[in-house]
Enzyme design. Structure first.
Site, PDB file in Angstrom:
ATOM      1  N   TYR A 202      17.957 -44.245   0.215  1.00 17.22           N
ATOM      2  CA  TYR A 202      19.214 -44.876   0.627  1.00 17.22           C
ATOM      3  C   TYR A 202      20.118 -45.024  -0.605  1.00 17.22           C
ATOM      4  CZ  TYR A 202      17.520 -46.668   5.228  1.00 17.22           C
ATOM      5  OH  TYR A 202      17.053 -46.817   6.504  1.00 17.22           O
ATOM      6  N   GLU A 322      15.515 -54.248  16.320  1.00 17.29           N
ATOM      7  CA  GLU A 322      14.617 -53.341  15.591  1.00 17.29           C
ATOM      8  C   GLU A 322      13.322 -53.257  16.396  1.00 17.29           C
ATOM      9  OE1 GLU A 322      14.421 -53.637  11.244  1.00 17.29           O
ATOM     10  OE2 GLU A 322      12.232 -53.691  11.432  1.00 17.29           O
TER      11      GLU A 322
END
Ligand code: 3EB
Length: 339
Positions: A202, A322
């Site tokens: 990321y 999630e």
């Protein structure tokens, strides 16, 4: 082989005993069963209750048909069975901050699992309070990433071939970091999601230290393979999609789960891990969203899908849901690329 069931606190102990297999570990969200034998690894995670019913919350119950040997080492509760070492480590923050707590917890876990002959980790679950709050000028989830990475670095685990699957969730209360884990004698196979940038790559807009986890791990065991899927959210590439729209985030998350299960079947063989037979743990930021998420899950995977809901804060402020999964293949599947 490990088996996972989600049970109410009242039924957890009875069911585990009736079924015959030995208890490996119990995580209560938030309540644990009464009279849990002292030796069983456990934690009570201070999640707010979302379930309808008399008891408070849901228990994640790990069992095994093989003999289980428990121990406490360095403050870490352990249960060894066959190829697996299940553990729970609870570390008090004590004003030192989540970065220091994470580094300490992970250093201690890495030292301990080696001593018990299970140096590989297939899965970590990370639970702590106020994950989206700032601490010393940086969001606590980002501080957590710094501490976790420092411990991986110190243990020589950066660049490992088998990066553990993981999740990191927050709650409104609590002064402890709880890390539960599945460690193993043999290394598993880490999977990534072709729709997503690998988390450890990321870019720095998500924090100075990228999170160290893979999208799933396939763990070979004597009776078949275990698939441990990381917390999965509405992220494509590295960006959050569908801000403010929980139904769309759920559908994107399901697309990501399909991609990860697809990678798993590419490794382990077609049909090894049917999505409809997996169990799912669903973290929702807003209690009122649970019914919307449940509707999307049932529409995608069928009305009988095994899904259990917990109120929690997700590690990006714009994520509303999630979903993680555990699946097993009863028969060892012959596939390419598995040890
Ligand atoms: C994501 O995909 C959502 O820091 O261990 C998912 C799984 C997430 C694990 C972790 C974070 C973690 O980036 C967040």
């Amino acid at each position: 082989m490990l088996k996972l069931d989600y049970l109410t606190p009242e039924s957890a102990l009875d069911a585990a005993q009736d079924a015959g297999p030995s208890l490996v570990g119990v995580i209560g969200f938030p309540d644990l069963p009464g009279e849990l034998p002292e030796s069983v690894p456990r934690a009570s995670v201070p999640a707010e209750d979302l379930q309808a019913g008399a008891g408070r919350g849901i228990c994640e119950v790990w069992t095994s048909r093989e003999p289980v040997v428990t121990a406490v080492d360095g403050g870490i509760r352990l249960a060894a069975t066959g190829d697996f070492l299940f553990g729970v480590h609870t570390v008090a923050e004590r004003g030192a901050g989540i970065r220091a707590a994470a580094e300490r917890a992970y250093r201690e876990i890495f030292a301990t699992i080696g001593r018990h002959g299970a140096p590989h980790v297939a899965r970590f679950w990370n639970y702590f309070a106020r994950i989206n709050d700032d601490e010393a000028g940086l969001e606590r989830y980002r501080q957590f990433n710094l501490g976790r990475a420092a411990a991986f670095e110190a243990a020589g685990r950066i660049g490992d071939v088998a990066i553990p699957a993981a999740c990191a969730l927050g709650f409104t209360r609590g002064e402890h970091l709880t890390v539960s884990f599945v460690a193993t004698r043999r290394a598993g196979t880490s999977l990534e999601n072709p729709r997503q940038v690998n988390a450890y790559r990321y870019p720095s807009q998500y924090g100075p230290q990228s999170p160290l986890f893979s999208r799933a791990v396939i763990q070979p065991a004597a009776e078949g393979h275990l698939l441990l899927v990381s917390g999965t959210a509405s992220i494509v590439g590295h960006a959050t999609l569908h801000e403010g729209d929980v139904a769309a985030q759920t559908r994107e998350t399901l697309a990501n789960l399909r991609a990860v299960f697809g990678e798993a079947e590419r490794q382990a063989g077609a049909g090894a891990f049917p999505m409809r037979e997996a169990s799912y743990k669903v973290y929702v930021r807003h209690p009122a969203d649970a019914s919307i998420v449940r509707r999307e899950l049932r529409a995608a995977l069928g009305p009988d899908i095994d899904a259990h809901f917990i109120r929690a804060d997700i590690c990006r402020r714009d994520l509303l849901v999630e979903i993680e999964a555990v699946a097993s293949s009863a028969v060892p599947a012959a596939g390419p690329g598995l040890p």
